[in-house]
Design an enzyme around this catalytic site. Structure first.
Site, short mmCIF file in Angstrom:
data_model
loop_
_atom_site.label_atom_id
_atom_site.label_comp_id
_atom_site.label_asym_id
_atom_site.label_seq_id
_atom_site.Cartn_x
_atom_site.Cartn_y
_atom_site.Cartn_z
N GLU A 440 41.16 28.43 51.49
CA GLU A 440 40.85 29.79 51.92
C GLU A 440 40.03 29.74 53.21
O GLU A 440 38.93 29.20 53.23
CB GLU A 440 40.07 30.46 50.79
CG GLU A 440 39.36 31.71 51.15
CD GLU A 440 38.40 32.16 50.02
OE1 GLU A 440 38.38 31.53 48.95
OE2 GLU A 440 37.69 33.13 50.25
N ASP A 519 36.85 29.79 47.21
CA ASP A 519 35.44 29.96 46.86
C ASP A 519 35.27 30.28 45.38
O ASP A 519 36.15 30.87 44.76
CB ASP A 519 34.83 31.12 47.66
CG ASP A 519 34.67 30.76 49.13
OD1 ASP A 519 34.71 29.54 49.44
OD2 ASP A 519 34.52 31.67 49.96
N ASP A 521 33.76 32.58 43.87
CA ASP A 521 33.24 33.94 43.66
C ASP A 521 34.41 34.88 43.40
O ASP A 521 35.55 34.45 43.29
CB ASP A 521 32.41 34.39 44.87
CG ASP A 521 33.24 34.44 46.15
OD1 ASP A 521 34.48 34.23 46.07
OD2 ASP A 521 32.66 34.69 47.22
N ASP A 523 35.90 37.15 45.26
CA ASP A 523 36.92 37.14 46.31
C ASP A 523 37.81 35.92 46.20
O ASP A 523 39.03 36.00 46.33
CB ASP A 523 36.25 37.13 47.68
CG ASP A 523 36.18 38.53 48.26
OD1 ASP A 523 36.69 39.47 47.58
OD2 ASP A 523 35.62 38.69 49.37
#
Ligand code: 0RA
Length: 658
Positions: A440, A519, A521, A523
């Site tokens: 990402e 990541d 998280d 998102d």
């Protein structure tokens, strides 16, 4: 029937056995020696299999018309209690073995089937090894039968009776009540999963309309003192199943088309609906078993759908006017259907023995669906027009997609290697040892490029959010930069066969590990889901063959002086802090929370997430295609309320983002 022969005398476990006893015990000994041969595995799947084995017998009673309730309870010690209101296992003495039929059913291998020849065992099918296997693999089992006004019982340990079948009192109801505790010597785990049981029970309720299945978990008590419990029941059967599957899609016609038929002892039930999406969702069952690889019943269904709709398109003049040639794939876009057949002697074939082979079933299903669908289009011309319009659009979209694809794929050939400029390839040309990380963002991509072992690890950075393929038209997908890069980097391509079906060619796959690295998280998990949706819809064989993985970057770094430890969850973090602390207020211990890959330097990223010796990779499997697919469209579709409900129900997942 002669119940006076049922003794109340207690027989010692190690008492003397006659010849028939010994044969029976040897049979069950074989099950204990090689449990996997009988129930597939001894992991968590095999553990749950025991419950299905017992419930299958109750469902047979339902199919024979004698049972409408099956209650399952998980007890605090992970014993399971299954109670039905069927006829009750017979208890009269079997002449051949000179013992109660109940004891025979519980202790003789393959004696689980019905004694009367008129009914055939329909449920089970694939496994159907009989309740005696459950008995053999239980440290303790108790069978209770209510029949002809009396209650009977017998208990066993590892399949051996603890006493002869005994009458324990009067009874004013009927049914069978089996409580078993799986043997920890046999199973790797003995902890039942509520969700696994509930998901299959919901499916069984749709497949067996009129039957109520309840699930109660005595391990789970709310503050008011109530056990967690659910009841599954469907009057609408497959019609309701299709509505459930399409919960988050926009329907094209008012109601699912429902087909019920019977020919030569084969029962057919089908429900189908068209929606505005571009993907097909057809699920099929034989005797309540999910046939993932399809088979003759699905072929019969497809044949009828193309035949009837094509005929309607021709006679209505719609096809001539649109000037397109249809292929059988075009009927599939936006089609959701469940095809269920009950076959007396199913033959299973295919890689995972989950494809129906009985050739007579094709014609039977095709006739049943053909008749019902012909009537439907005659009686509902408005709905029929909408379906044909949708099919014509699918054919046009297929032509557009083919053009877009050919353009991309031809370009690759013209420009030599054709590899995307953003790809940092590895030097190895051996796909077996090569890995590609889909990362990402450009900045994390840069760190990964520095941290990797360039011999076998390639990096392809992806720009933020990739295209949501659930919503996009197919040709748009091939024109999307990030997606084009994935196709060319991986070395796979799509072509159409004669039926218009898209076939993924993976002969030139350049990496056998494809790792999604995002990541840790919310998102990041959204992007992971987008990428997975893309693989699920367009490169499914890569998931099926086990090439897709998800990287797990650590959530924390706990440090004291020169000592440090990476932690992947709360427990590890607490443990690390405890290990490093000299006292309760040793604030000398530092905890760093990693939110993004970009917060790690190249060395840290290598050590924690990329080094094969230390990293954690999660392989993506298609365990339950139906559920995965439903969740994909729910997370990616238009309909907000079910998506919100899902995210709230899975809030644990989102909490990671502190
Ligand atoms: C053998 C024969 C009959 C029923 C059953 C077994 C039976 C087995 C199980 C296992 C769980 N629940 C069950 N219910 C029934 C037919 C009995 C008859 O003809 O009366």
């Amino acid at each position: 029937m002669n119940n006076t022969d049922v003794t109340e005398e207690v027989k010692p476990v190690n008492g003397t056995y006659d010849a028939s006893n010994i044969t029976a015990l040897e049979g069950l000994e074989a099950v204990r020696k090689r449990p996997a041969m009988y129930i597939g595995t001894t992991d968590v799947k095999g553990l749950h299999h025991l419950v299905w084995e017992v419930i299958d017998n109750s469902i047979d009673e339902h199919l024979a018309g004698y049972c409408n309730l099956v209650e399952t309870t998980i007890l605090p010690d992970n014993s399971v209690m299954v109670r039905d209101n069927g006829r009750g296992i017979p208890v009269d003495i079997q002449k051949k073995l000179n013992k109660s039929a109940l004891e025979v059913v519980m202790t003789v291998l393959h004696a689980g089937g019905k004694f009367d020849k008129d009914t055939y065992k329909v449920s089970g099918g694939l496994h159907g090894v009989g309740v005696s296997c459950v008995n053999a693999l239980s440290i303790h089992l108790k069978a209770e039968v209510h029949r002809d006004g009396k209650a009977y019982e017998q208990e066993y340990s590892q399949g051996k009776p603890l006493y002869s079948v005994r009458e324990v009192g009067p009874a004013n109801d009927r049914g069978t009540f089996i409580t078993f505790k799986p043997d920890p010597e046999i199973f790797e785990t003995t902890e039942y999963k509520y969700d696994t049981l509930a998901t299959r029970m919901r499916e069984l309720a749709f497949l067996n309309k009129g039957l109520t299945l309840t699930l109660t978990d005595q391990r789970d008590i709310d503050p008011k003192g109530n056990f967690r419990t659910e009841s599954f029941h469907s009057e609408g059967g497959l019609r309701e199943f299709v509505l459930y599957l399409d919960e988050s899609r926009t329907k094209l016609i008012d109601n699912p088309i429902h087909v019920i038929g019977k020919e030569d002892n084969v029962e057919v039930e089908v429900a189908m609906q068209y929606n505005t999406s571009y993907s097909e969702h057809v699920f099929s069952y034989v005797n309540n078993i999910n046939t993932i690889e399809g088979g003759t019943h699905v072929n019969g269904f497809r044949r009828a759908v193309s035949r009837v709709l094509n005929q309607y398109g021709e006679t209505s003049g719609m096809l001539t006017k649109a000037k397109v040639t249809l292929s059988s794939e075009d009927y599939r876009e936006g089609l959701t259907a469940v095809v269920s057949v009950k076959v007396p002697e199913p033959q299973f074939k295919g890689q995972t023995k989950s494809e129906l082979g009985n050739s007579e079933v094709t014609g039977i299903v095709s006739r049943a669906v053909g008749d019902a669908l012909s009537t439907y289009v005659e009686e509902n011309p408005g709905a029929a027009r909408k379906i044909i319009e949708k099919i014509i659009l699918a054919a046009m979209a297929r032509h557009a997609a083919r053009k877009a694809r050919e353009l991309v794929q031809r370009k690759t050939v013209l420009t030599g290697s054709g590899l995307p400029g953003k790809l940092a390839d590895c030097s190895s040309k051996d796909p077996g040892e090569s890995e590609i990380f889909l990362v990402e963002g450009d900045s994390a991509g840069g760190t990964a490029k520095q941290g990797r072992d360039r011999h076998f690890q390639a990096i392809l950075p992806l720009r933020g959010k990739i295209l949501n393929v659930e919503k996009a038209m197919e040709h748009k997908i091939y024109e999307n930069e990030e997606i084009k890069n994935m196709f060319t980097a991986l070395g796979v391509s799509i072509a159409e066969n004669d039926e218009g079906e898209r076939i993924l060619n993976i002969e030139k796959l350049r990496y056998h590990k494809i790792v999604i690295m995002c990541d840790a998280d919310v998102d990041g998990s959204h992007i992971t889901t987008l990428i997975l949706t893309f693989f699920f819809r367009y490169m499914k064989p890569l998931i099926e063959q086990g090439f897709i993985y998800i990287a797990a970057p650590p959530l924390y770094l706990v440090k004291k002086g020169k000592q440090f430890r990476y932690c992947w969850n709360e427990e590890e973090r607490k443990e690390a802090i405890a290990t490093y602390s000299s006292g309760p207020n040793d604030t000398g211990v530092k905890v760093q929370r990693y939110k993004g890959l970009g917060e790690m330097n190249a060395e840290q990223l290598w050590e924690t997430t990329m080094d094969p010796n230390t990293r954690i990779l999660r392989r993506v499997t298609i365990e339950d295609a139906a559920e995965a697919d439903r969740i994909f469209s729910m997370l990616m579709g238009d309909d907000v309320p079910p998506r919100r409900a899902f995210i709230e129900a899975n809030a644990k997942y989102a909490k990671v983002d502190v």
